[in-house]
Design a protein around this motif. Sequence first.
Motif, PDB file in Angstrom:
ATOM      1  N   PHE A 250      37.278 -28.721   1.219  1.00 12.95           N
ATOM      2  CA  PHE A 250      38.171 -28.179   2.236  1.00 12.95           C
ATOM      3  C   PHE A 250      38.538 -29.273   3.234  1.00 12.95           C
ATOM      4  O   PHE A 250      38.117 -29.270   4.387  1.00 12.95           O
ATOM      5  N   TYR A 275      41.293 -19.394   1.814  1.00 20.57           N
ATOM      6  CA  TYR A 275      40.645 -19.540   3.116  1.00 20.57           C
ATOM      7  C   TYR A 275      39.320 -20.276   2.909  1.00 20.57           C
ATOM      8  O   TYR A 275      38.639 -20.083   1.889  1.00 20.57           O
ATOM      9  N   ASP A 276      38.957 -21.126   3.895  1.00 25.89           N
ATOM     10  CA  ASP A 276      37.714 -21.889   3.753  1.00 25.89           C
ATOM     11  C   ASP A 276      36.511 -21.016   4.067  1.00 25.89           C
ATOM     12  O   ASP A 276      36.644 -19.814   4.317  1.00 25.89           O
ATOM     13  N   ASN A 277      35.314 -21.655   4.085  1.00 21.63           N
ATOM     14  CA  ASN A 277      34.085 -20.889   4.279  1.00 21.63           C
ATOM     15  C   ASN A 277      33.950 -20.336   5.688  1.00 21.63           C
ATOM     16  O   ASN A 277      33.094 -19.487   5.953  1.00 21.63           O
ATOM     17  N   PHE A 282      43.507 -22.344   4.580  1.00 19.74           N
ATOM     18  CA  PHE A 282      43.427 -23.694   4.043  1.00 19.74           C
ATOM     19  C   PHE A 282      44.700 -24.076   3.279  1.00 19.74           C
ATOM     20  O   PHE A 282      45.300 -25.115   3.535  1.00 19.74           O
ATOM     21  N   SER A 316      36.085 -14.701  -4.440  1.00 21.50           N
ATOM     22  CA  SER A 316      35.382 -15.905  -3.960  1.00 21.50           C
ATOM     23  C   SER A 316      35.768 -17.073  -4.848  1.00 21.50           C
ATOM     24  O   SER A 316      35.829 -16.940  -6.078  1.00 21.50           O
ATOM     25  N   GLU A 322      31.100 -25.794  -1.594  1.00 22.51           N
ATOM     26  CA  GLU A 322      31.488 -24.832  -0.570  1.00 22.51           C
ATOM     27  C   GLU A 322      32.126 -23.611  -1.237  1.00 22.51           C
ATOM     28  O   GLU A 322      32.657 -23.694  -2.338  1.00 22.51           O
ATOM     29  N   THR A 323      32.075 -22.486  -0.515  1.00 21.66           N
ATOM     30  CA  THR A 323      32.645 -21.237  -1.033  1.00 21.66           C
ATOM     31  C   THR A 323      33.742 -20.750  -0.093  1.00 21.66           C
ATOM     32  O   THR A 323      33.515 -20.633   1.120  1.00 21.66           O
ATOM     33  N   GLY A 324      34.913 -20.513  -0.662  1.00 21.45           N
ATOM     34  CA  GLY A 324      36.034 -19.979   0.111  1.00 21.45           C
ATOM     35  C   GLY A 324      36.497 -18.642  -0.459  1.00 21.45           C
ATOM     36  O   GLY A 324      35.857 -18.060  -1.340  1.00 21.45           O
ATOM     37  N   GLN A 325      37.609 -18.176   0.060  1.00 23.74           N
ATOM     38  CA  GLN A 325      38.161 -16.891  -0.375  1.00 23.74           C
ATOM     39  C   GLN A 325      39.582 -17.105  -0.917  1.00 23.74           C
ATOM     40  O   GLN A 325      40.393 -17.797  -0.302  1.00 23.74           O
TER      41      GLN A 325
END
Length: 624
Positions: A250, A275-277, A282, A316, A322-325
Amino acid sequence: MIKRRRFDITVLLRVYLAAILFLLSFFIIFAYRKNVLSILVDNDIVSFRISDEVAQKIQNDLGGEEFDIDNLNFIQKSIDSVVGDYTFSIFQMKNEQDYFLASHGMAPDEMSTKFSDVLEINFLDETVRVVLYPKFTGYSRLYILADAAVSLLISLFFYYLMLLEKKRCILRHIFQNIQQRMRWKLFHKLSMKLLIVNLLAGVFAFGMFFFMYENRYSFFEFIRATEISEQTNYDEIHQEITKKAKNLTFSKKNKKTAEKILDQYTSNYFYCYIYDNNGDYFAGNWNRVGSIERLFTRGTVYDVSAIYVPEYYMYSVNFSGETGQLMIYSYPLIPYVTPYLVAIVLIAVSMYLIPVMRFMNRKVFEIKRLQNDILVLASGDLSHDINPQGRDEIAQLGQDLNQMRLILSENIRSEEMSRKNNSELITSMSHDLRTPLTSLKAYLDILKYRKYKDEAQYEKCLDRCIRKAEDIKEMSDAMFEYSLVFEPDHRAQLENITLEELLPLLIDQMEQLEMNHYHIQYHSPDNTCRMEIDMQMMKRVFNNIFSNIMKYADQEQPIEIDVLCHEETMEMSFINHVRQDLDKVERNHIGLKSTAKMMSLMKGRLDITGEEQTFICKLTFPIL
C-alpha cells in the motif's frame, strides 16, 4: 389441386395488439406488487423473519471462534450459504456503536429495508450484527405467475372484442361522429378522415411511448426481481485480483499498478475500489465511476432506483504482508436500458403505423372492390348490387355507380317492356281485327260467287259487309286506346277547370244516347267545384263509357247518371241494366282498360261494380 388459403394479415395485427396489451397490463400489475406484499405482511399471511433454527445454525457455524477481520470472506460465504434468499450487511459492535464491515448483494431498497431482520452473532471476543434484507424471490415468482395469468385473460378478452363485428361498428360510428364534428369545408371527406387517423395515431403512439417511458421502473424491477440479468462471478474476479496484487504494497508507487489491475476487471456496469488496512482509499476506477454515475443524472432514462442502486460485494485482499478490502459496485441493469428504449420506440412507431396502414389498406380494398364491381357490370350483370360503406368520396363514387346501374337497368327493363307491350298491342289488334275481317271475307265471297238465294239475302249480305267495315273502322279509331293501355309513357295535360266547364261534354254524350232511343235519368249536382282535368282525355273517357252503354246496356231499362260534389272529391256514376243477348256481343275490354289508365293519369279513379243484371261505373276526381 389444393387451393392455398390466403393469409389474413388482420389476424397477425390482432395477435400483436393483444400481445402489447398483455405486456402493458403485466407491468402495470407488477408495479403494485409492493402494495400487495404490504397487505399480506400486515395480515400475517407471509413473514420474512429469520427463524430460530436458521439463527442457531449460523451461531453454531461461526460463534465458536474469535472474530478475525481477515476471515470476513469466509463469514460472508457462511452466512450466504444459509440465508441465500437475503442480501446482508455486516457491522462490528464496539462501545455500543455499529461499525460497517461489509455488504453482500444488492443494496437494499425501500421495501427490503422495511421487512429487514437483524441477527447477532456472538464470537468469543465480540459481537457482530448482521442486517438481513429479503430478496422476495419466492413471492416474486408467485406474483409474476398470477400477474401473467390475469394479463393473459385481459389480452384474450381484448382479442375477443376485436373479433366482434358489433364492436367494430361502434368504433366506426364513433369515428364518423368525430369526423362530422371536425369537418371543415377546406377538406374533402377522405382527406379529413386521413388527417384524423394520423392525429389520433400520433397522439396514441406518443402517449404509448410516454407511458412506457415513465413506467420503465416496473420493467427494470421485474428484471431485478427475477434475476434474469447476466450474473458476473465476482468471486473469481476477487481471486484473480488477489493473485496479481499479492506482491504489491500500500504505497503510492504501487497505486497506478493497482489501478491498472482493476481496469482489467471492470466493465460498463461495474467498478472496483481497494481500501488499505486502515480503511483508507487506495486505488479505484475513477474514470469508470464518473462515466457510470453521470448516467444517473436526474431526468434521464437511468433515473430509476432499480438501475442506480448498486449491488455491493466486499472481499479481503492480501497485499505483501498486509490485508486490505476490495469493494465491487455492480449495476447489472445498465445493459438493458438501450434495448428497452429501442423496444418502446418500435412499439410506439408500430402503434402509429398500424391504424394508419389499416386505414389506407381498407381504402385501397374499397377501391379494388369498386373495380371488381365495375368489371362485373361491364360483363353485363346489372343485377350485381354495389353496396359501399362509409361517407367519403370513395363511398359516394360507389353510390353513384350503383345509381347508374339502377338507371341503366331500369332503362333496359323499360325498353324490354316497351317491346313486349308493342308485341302485345300488335297481337291484340290482330286478334280483334281478325274476327270482323273473317266475317267480311265470308260475306264478300257469297256476293262474288253469287251464292245468295234472292235479292233480300243479297241486301242482307251487303248490310253485314257495311257493318263489319264500320267495326273495322271503329277498331282502327280505337288505336289510341290500345296504345294508351300498352304504352307507359303517356302524360296528361292537366287544366284547372270548373264542373260547369266539364258538364257540356257529359250532356252531349247523353243527347246522343237519347237519339238512339235510350232513356236517361240524370241527377245534376247541387253545387260546383274545381278540378285538374285533361279535356281531350275526358272526351275519350266519355266516349268509352257511353260506347259501352250503347253496346251492352238494355234499351228497355233507364240509365241513371249522377254527378255529386263532396268535400274532397267529385263523383260521376253511370248505372245501366245489362242486355240479355250479351253473349252475342264481341268484347275485348280495351275501352275499360284505357279509361282506367286515363283516370289514373288525371289523378282520378275508375271503379267498376255491379251484379249479374246491373253494371255500375263510377269516376272519382280529387277537387282543389
